[in-house]
Design an enzyme around this catalytic site. Structure first.
Site, PDB file in Angstrom:
ATOM      1  N   ASN A  39      10.493  31.047   2.648  1.00 35.78           N
ATOM      2  CA  ASN A  39      10.367  30.231   3.858  1.00 35.78           C
ATOM      3  C   ASN A  39       9.896  31.049   5.064  1.00 35.78           C
ATOM      4  O   ASN A  39       9.977  30.579   6.207  1.00 35.78           O
ATOM      5  CB  ASN A  39      11.715  29.579   4.194  1.00 35.78           C
ATOM      6  CG  ASN A  39      12.175  28.627   3.111  1.00 35.78           C
ATOM      7  OD1 ASN A  39      11.378  27.910   2.525  1.00 35.78           O
ATOM      8  ND2 ASN A  39      13.466  28.622   2.840  1.00 35.78           N
ATOM      9  N   HIS A 130      18.710  16.887   3.018  1.00 37.03           N
ATOM     10  CA  HIS A 130      19.205  18.133   2.456  1.00 37.03           C
ATOM     11  C   HIS A 130      20.662  18.018   2.017  1.00 37.03           C
ATOM     12  O   HIS A 130      21.442  17.239   2.574  1.00 37.03           O
ATOM     13  CB  HIS A 130      19.066  19.250   3.487  1.00 37.03           C
ATOM     14  CG  HIS A 130      19.273  20.618   2.934  1.00 37.03           C
ATOM     15  ND1 HIS A 130      20.497  21.249   2.950  1.00 37.03           N
ATOM     16  CD2 HIS A 130      18.402  21.476   2.336  1.00 37.03           C
ATOM     17  CE1 HIS A 130      20.379  22.440   2.397  1.00 37.03           C
ATOM     18  NE2 HIS A 130      19.115  22.613   2.020  1.00 37.03           N
ATOM     19  N   GLU A 171      15.374  14.778   8.220  1.00 37.17           N
ATOM     20  CA  GLU A 171      14.697  16.055   8.443  1.00 37.17           C
ATOM     21  C   GLU A 171      13.341  15.764   9.070  1.00 37.17           C
ATOM     22  O   GLU A 171      12.687  14.784   8.707  1.00 37.17           O
ATOM     23  CB  GLU A 171      14.502  16.796   7.124  1.00 37.17           C
ATOM     24  CG  GLU A 171      15.809  17.181   6.423  1.00 37.17           C
ATOM     25  CD  GLU A 171      15.566  17.854   5.088  1.00 37.17           C
ATOM     26  OE1 GLU A 171      14.816  18.851   5.047  1.00 37.17           O
ATOM     27  OE2 GLU A 171      16.122  17.376   4.075  1.00 37.17           O
ATOM     28  N   SER A 175      12.145  19.428   2.861  1.00 35.27           N
ATOM     29  CA  SER A 175      12.092  20.738   2.224  1.00 35.27           C
ATOM     30  C   SER A 175      11.476  20.735   0.839  1.00 35.27           C
ATOM     31  O   SER A 175      11.032  21.784   0.362  1.00 35.27           O
ATOM     32  CB  SER A 175      13.504  21.326   2.141  1.00 35.27           C
ATOM     33  OG  SER A 175      14.368  20.476   1.403  1.00 35.27           O
ATOM     34  N   ASP A 200      17.187  17.324  11.618  1.00 32.38           N
ATOM     35  CA  ASP A 200      17.196  18.691  11.092  1.00 32.38           C
ATOM     36  C   ASP A 200      15.769  19.227  11.166  1.00 32.38           C
ATOM     37  O   ASP A 200      14.880  18.756  10.471  1.00 32.38           O
ATOM     38  CB  ASP A 200      17.699  18.656   9.646  1.00 32.38           C
ATOM     39  CG  ASP A 200      17.770  20.027   8.998  1.00 32.38           C
ATOM     40  OD1 ASP A 200      17.013  20.929   9.400  1.00 32.38           O
ATOM     41  OD2 ASP A 200      18.559  20.197   8.046  1.00 32.38           O
ATOM     42  N   HIS A 203      12.639  23.260   8.774  1.00 35.67           N
ATOM     43  CA  HIS A 203      11.325  23.663   8.258  1.00 35.67           C
ATOM     44  C   HIS A 203      10.201  23.413   9.252  1.00 35.67           C
ATOM     45  O   HIS A 203       9.039  23.677   8.944  1.00 35.67           O
ATOM     46  CB  HIS A 203      11.042  22.957   6.932  1.00 35.67           C
ATOM     47  CG  HIS A 203      11.932  23.423   5.823  1.00 35.67           C
ATOM     48  ND1 HIS A 203      11.666  24.549   5.081  1.00 35.67           N
ATOM     49  CD2 HIS A 203      13.104  22.920   5.355  1.00 35.67           C
ATOM     50  CE1 HIS A 203      12.628  24.724   4.192  1.00 35.67           C
ATOM     51  NE2 HIS A 203      13.509  23.749   4.339  1.00 35.67           N
ATOM     52  N   LYS A 234      14.127  30.817   8.490  1.00 32.51           N
ATOM     53  CA  LYS A 234      12.851  30.457   7.869  1.00 32.51           C
ATOM     54  C   LYS A 234      11.720  31.096   8.681  1.00 32.51           C
ATOM     55  O   LYS A 234      11.493  32.292   8.579  1.00 32.51           O
ATOM     56  CB  LYS A 234      12.763  28.945   7.737  1.00 32.51           C
ATOM     57  CG  LYS A 234      13.860  28.400   6.804  1.00 32.51           C
ATOM     58  CD  LYS A 234      13.885  26.915   6.712  1.00 32.51           C
ATOM     59  CE  LYS A 234      14.907  26.449   5.685  1.00 32.51           C
ATOM     60  NZ  LYS A 234      16.313  26.857   6.005  1.00 32.51           N
TER      61      LYS A 234
END
Length: 379
Positions: A39, A130, A171, A175, A200, A203, A234
């Site tokens: 990541n 997640h 998210e 992910s 979230d 990423h 990440k």
């Protein structure tokens, strides 16, 4: 010893079953391979400039603390004025009132969902959310609902039957698929039904936005969410996470979030690393531009003459569907033999027949490496 051996038989049976199913996990070190797995999207974790800045900060700030470790939780002995200043600095960067540091994104998510929702309330999460969101929701004792991935119509159905205080968990960048949530449409629904939106940004941090602020700010939605969670492990190349929101939210989390209250806080060196990462982040324009070039190149090139389905993704996470656990592992091994580290994601982590190669692109990858990796997948 016989008693101990007998008592561990259930462990062996479960591990044997997992091995028979082809799902046994093991720890491996594949750092000798070309990285299309981690990541570390901006290459910060391997950056000489990042390392040098951290060392400089260590030399300059030794007087702030005489200890290496934090020595305790934030509420006991692990808090510093420096920590609170860092939280406010990060909050300012993300155009939030306040922030609260956590030891990881997992700790943050399980803590906030468990603390915010109570029995009689409702948590609605995207079906691809997640595991940390799912685990936090379970700990809350609230009613739990899931809506079809990125499907706002299905979300509205769930909102129609929700009870109590309602929380929507999504998210910004997913992910496993690498796609983006329709945040504006979700925010509209949250406001329509009086729900609280939790995003979230794990990423998205460092990658999206003019300075790497994330998708929420890129879409100017920071005033329309209850909280955002950004991780540092990440694209920022270090460790930890922060929850951003109002001052009232911060006070609430300090009082009710068990994963914050009952854990030793981050050591001082981690705080310096986080500060250094945020100082470098706005200047990573060239890295973000090269990363975007690789994303566009991958999407275009691999769609030509490949037997596999390529997921649409504007993020560094690229999914190549290789149905079947055995087949996905075989292609991953072929890539490793060719010198590339690409992780196979198997069911039940992803749905059956959606097994895949999860390819992560980075600012340090070259076009030549990407071409060779693509050719290996095609052949």
């Amino acid at each position: 010893m016989d008693r101990i051996k007998t008592s561990q038989n259930f462990l062996d049976k479960r591990l044997q079953k997992r091995q028979e199913d082809g799902l046994l996990r093991t720890l491996v070190d594949k750092h000798h391979l070309i990285d299309f797995c981690s990541n570390d999207y901006l290459g910060m974790a391997r950056s000489d400039a990042f390392k040098a800045l951290i060392e400089q900060k260590v030399a300059q700030t030794n007087q702030l603390t005489s200890t290496i470790g934090a020595t305790g939780s934030r509420l006991i002995s692990g808090n510093l004025q420096y920590t609170e200043q860092l939280e406010q600095s990060i909050a300012d960067f993300h155009q939030a009132e306040a922030g609260l540091l956590f030891n990881s994104g997992y700790d943050a998510n399980i803590g906030i969902f468990a603390a915010l929702a109570h029995k009689g309330d409702t948590i609605i999460t995207d079906e691809f959310a997640h595991a940390s969101m799912i685990d936090g929701a379970r700990l809350s004792h609230a009613k739990r609902l899931r809506f079809k991935h990125n499907n706002v119509a299905d979300l509205e159905k769930k909102l129609g039957v929700a009870e109590g205080n309602v929380f929507i968990g999504v998210e910004s960048v997913y992910s496993m698929d690498g796609d983006l949530a329709p945040l504006k449409a979700i925010a509209d629904l949250a406001e329509k039904y009086g729900a609280h939106l939790i995003v979230d940004e794990a990423h998205a941090t460092g990658v999206f936005g003019n300075k790497g602020e994330g998708v929420v700010q890129a879409e100017n939605l920071q005033e329309r969410v209850l909280l955002r969670m950004h991780t540092f492990g990440k694209a920022l190349g270090t460790h930890g996470a922060i929850v951003l929101g109002s001052h009232h939210l911060r006070d609430y989390l300090i009082n009710f979030t068990r994963s914050f209250i009952y854990t030793t806080s981050l050591p001082f060196h981690s705080l310096l690393s986080i500060e250094a990462a945020y100082e470098l982040l706005p200047g990573c324009q060239a890295e973000r531009q090269h990363l975007q070039y690789l994303i566009d190149f991958f999407q275009k090139q691999l769609r030509q003459q490949t037997p596999y389905q390529i997921l649409d993704s504007p993020s560094p996470i690229q999914g190549v569907i290789v149905p079947g656990n055995a087949q996905a592992k075989a292609v991953s091994q072929k890539l490793a033999t060719a010198g590339f580290y690409v992780k196979a994601i198997l069911s039940p982590t992803v749905p059956a027949k959606q097994e895949r190669l999860r390819i992560c692109l980075h600012a340090f990858n070259t076009e030549a490496e990407l071409r060779q990796m693509i050719e290996t997948i095609k052949n």
